[in-house]
Design an enzyme around this catalytic site. Sequence first.
Site, PDB file in Angstrom:
ATOM      1  N   LYS A  94      47.186  49.919  46.773  1.00  0.00           N
ATOM      2  CA  LYS A  94      46.724  49.242  47.985  1.00  0.00           C
ATOM      3  C   LYS A  94      47.831  49.236  49.040  1.00  0.00           C
ATOM      4  O   LYS A  94      47.599  49.587  50.188  1.00  0.00           O
ATOM      5  CB  LYS A  94      46.292  47.822  47.614  1.00  0.00           C
TER       6      LYS A  94
ATOM      7  N   GLU B 132      56.763  50.892  40.881  1.00  0.00           N
ATOM      8  CA  GLU B 132      56.366  51.662  39.703  1.00  0.00           C
ATOM      9  C   GLU B 132      55.521  52.872  40.112  1.00  0.00           C
ATOM     10  O   GLU B 132      55.740  54.006  39.670  1.00  0.00           O
ATOM     11  CB  GLU B 132      55.538  50.793  38.738  1.00  0.00           C
TER      12      GLU B 132
ATOM     13  N   GLY C  84      43.476  43.561  45.012  1.00  0.00           N
ATOM     14  CA  GLY C  84      43.799  44.608  44.045  1.00  0.00           C
ATOM     15  C   GLY C  84      42.977  44.513  42.771  1.00  0.00           C
ATOM     16  O   GLY C  84      42.402  45.498  42.298  1.00  0.00           O
ATOM     17  N   ARG C  85      42.877  43.331  42.192  1.00  0.00           N
ATOM     18  CA  ARG C  85      42.182  43.190  40.902  1.00  0.00           C
ATOM     19  C   ARG C  85      40.657  43.167  41.056  1.00  0.00           C
ATOM     20  O   ARG C  85      39.938  43.021  40.075  1.00  0.00           O
ATOM     21  CB  ARG C  85      42.688  41.943  40.167  1.00  0.00           C
TER      22      ARG C  85
ATOM     23  N   GLU D 282      45.839  36.353  36.980  1.00  0.00           N
ATOM     24  CA  GLU D 282      46.461  36.529  38.299  1.00  0.00           C
ATOM     25  C   GLU D 282      45.685  35.733  39.349  1.00  0.00           C
ATOM     26  O   GLU D 282      46.244  35.308  40.357  1.00  0.00           O
ATOM     27  CB  GLU D 282      46.510  38.023  38.676  1.00  0.00           C
TER      28      GLU D 282
ATOM     29  N   HIS E  83      40.538  42.108  11.477  1.00  0.00           N
ATOM     30  CA  HIS E  83      41.549  42.436  10.472  1.00  0.00           C
ATOM     31  C   HIS E  83      42.954  42.206  11.018  1.00  0.00           C
ATOM     32  O   HIS E  83      43.923  42.730  10.482  1.00  0.00           O
ATOM     33  CB  HIS E  83      41.362  43.886  10.018  1.00  0.00           C
TER      34      HIS E  83
ATOM     35  N   LYS F 102      59.695  40.786  41.315  1.00  0.00           N
ATOM     36  CA  LYS F 102      59.880  42.045  42.060  1.00  0.00           C
ATOM     37  C   LYS F 102      61.176  41.975  42.863  1.00  0.00           C
ATOM     38  O   LYS F 102      61.953  42.934  42.893  1.00  0.00           O
ATOM     39  CB  LYS F 102      58.720  42.260  43.040  1.00  0.00           C
TER      40      LYS F 102
END
Length: 529
Positions: free
Chosen positions: A190, A196, A248-249, A334, A365, A494
């Site tokens: 965005k 990253e 973003g999410r 978030e 399990h 950040k």
Amino acid sequence: MTQFDDLIRMQAAVQDRSILSLFDTADRAQTFSAQTGDMLFDFSKTNLDRDTMDALLALIDAADVPARRDAMFAGEKINETEDRAVLHTALRNLDGGAVMVDGADVMPGVHDTLDRMRGFADQIRSSDITDVVNIGIGGSDLGPAMAVQALSPYHDGPRCHFVSNVDGAHISDTLRGLDAKTTLVIVASKTFTTIETMTNARTARAWMTENGGDPAKQFAALSTAQDKTSDFGIDADQVFGFEDWVGGRYSVWGPIGLSLMIAIGPRAFDAFLRGGQAMDRHFCAAAPHENMPMLLALVGIWHNQICGYATRAVLPYDQRLGQLPDYLQQLEMESNGKSTLMDGTTAPYHTGPVVWGAAGTNGQHAFYQLIHQGTRVIPCEFLIAANGHEPDLTHHHKLLIANCLAQSEALMRGRSLQEASEMMAAKGLTGAELDRQARHRVFPGNRPSTTLSYPLLDPFTLGQIIALYEHRVFVEGVILGINSYDQWGVELGKELATSLQPIVEGAAPATDKDGSTAALVAFIAKHAD
Ligand code: F6P
């Protein structure tokens, strides 16, 4: 005094009763469930009754949820700390009306971008491209990665890969074996500044150039920052923009979903959008007591703020929804992991829960032991389709369904000491040994769960599911008094990473760092080659 105090008192009065006993009322499963289209949300295996449900439903009006919802859909700037509208719903408003932001209808732009995406996706799907690598992180990764896996039976396009972590292992492992001449790289960001993503994008560009590919033709970008995509050298024809009113999410519905569209094709992507739109319509039209997102939110509030259960487990009995818990973790944590309310005061109650989980039956399990017999109560949210996509393996699917239903039944029913003792006696044990062994086989039961069920995990249904959870987060946020659409809590880390980078590289001293951080820097430097 908070809006939850009465409910907390009501809960204290009923906390020891058996959930199973609530089924003495014949229509409990029907009353404590909701349906929209072919989707069923069953919350009858919880300790809610009519009184507590009415008190929870009263929160909807008390918090003005319908008015806030209408404000969101109308493009009002409900993201007040960033002064932004919240309009991911406009991205799936396929045949709805105008949506105004700052006096202008955003829908022509949405349709225009969608048409360009369709054209590009068709072109890639009919080209020599064999592999698509989506480089992004957080909302620019989790949504498309989860959805691409969820809809793998509908794939008829190139293979899709997702690189998110700045750890060089991720891009290295992904690019190994790919042909740079037939790979499309999509840089999804965005802001187009995320360290990253930009680091991985530069590494991918160098790899492509060194291996005979052409980044000028084989790179696309998904971003709100078109000046930055052009600085990176990506042709404007291969840039798909969106606006700051898409968080973003919440962005898988638009350009960030391009890898999904390339994988399953524009028609199936449209079905995905229509599923989201169908849930929007239900959310806007249904009365609170029949409104699936509102009910899911109220059950969440009940378990977290009222009962005090700190986490919730998302347990899809669907291997292809294996990434749904990760996706919902970002969506919910978030969005609602905040301590400051909209009015600037500190929240006097716990806010968003810890969300985690894994696909069943694998989780059975691994961590179900704790869910069944541990000391903490973990509300479980099961998901199960009536059908699988493997016509030759229907017996697998029946077994999957049986396991899913068995877990919610076991959590509710438990096993008493009496029943466990009878089991041990049947095995021939007696006396103190019978008693000792029986105690290990007791299940407290009375552990709440909900189940979301639907006919088949197709694109439409996946759209419904994601929109359902988005609106759940919204409703919980409004009741909690939170702005669900900012994420200031990710900023400090950040900033500190930026200040630590020269220190780790040996270009600056660690003098302003605390003793622990300085010692860790020194240890790592000493052991670095
Ligand atoms: O983690 C913070 C965050 O801003 C997320 O909200 C977002 O999805 C992610 O980083 C990636 O941001 P961008 O799409 O700008 O690269």
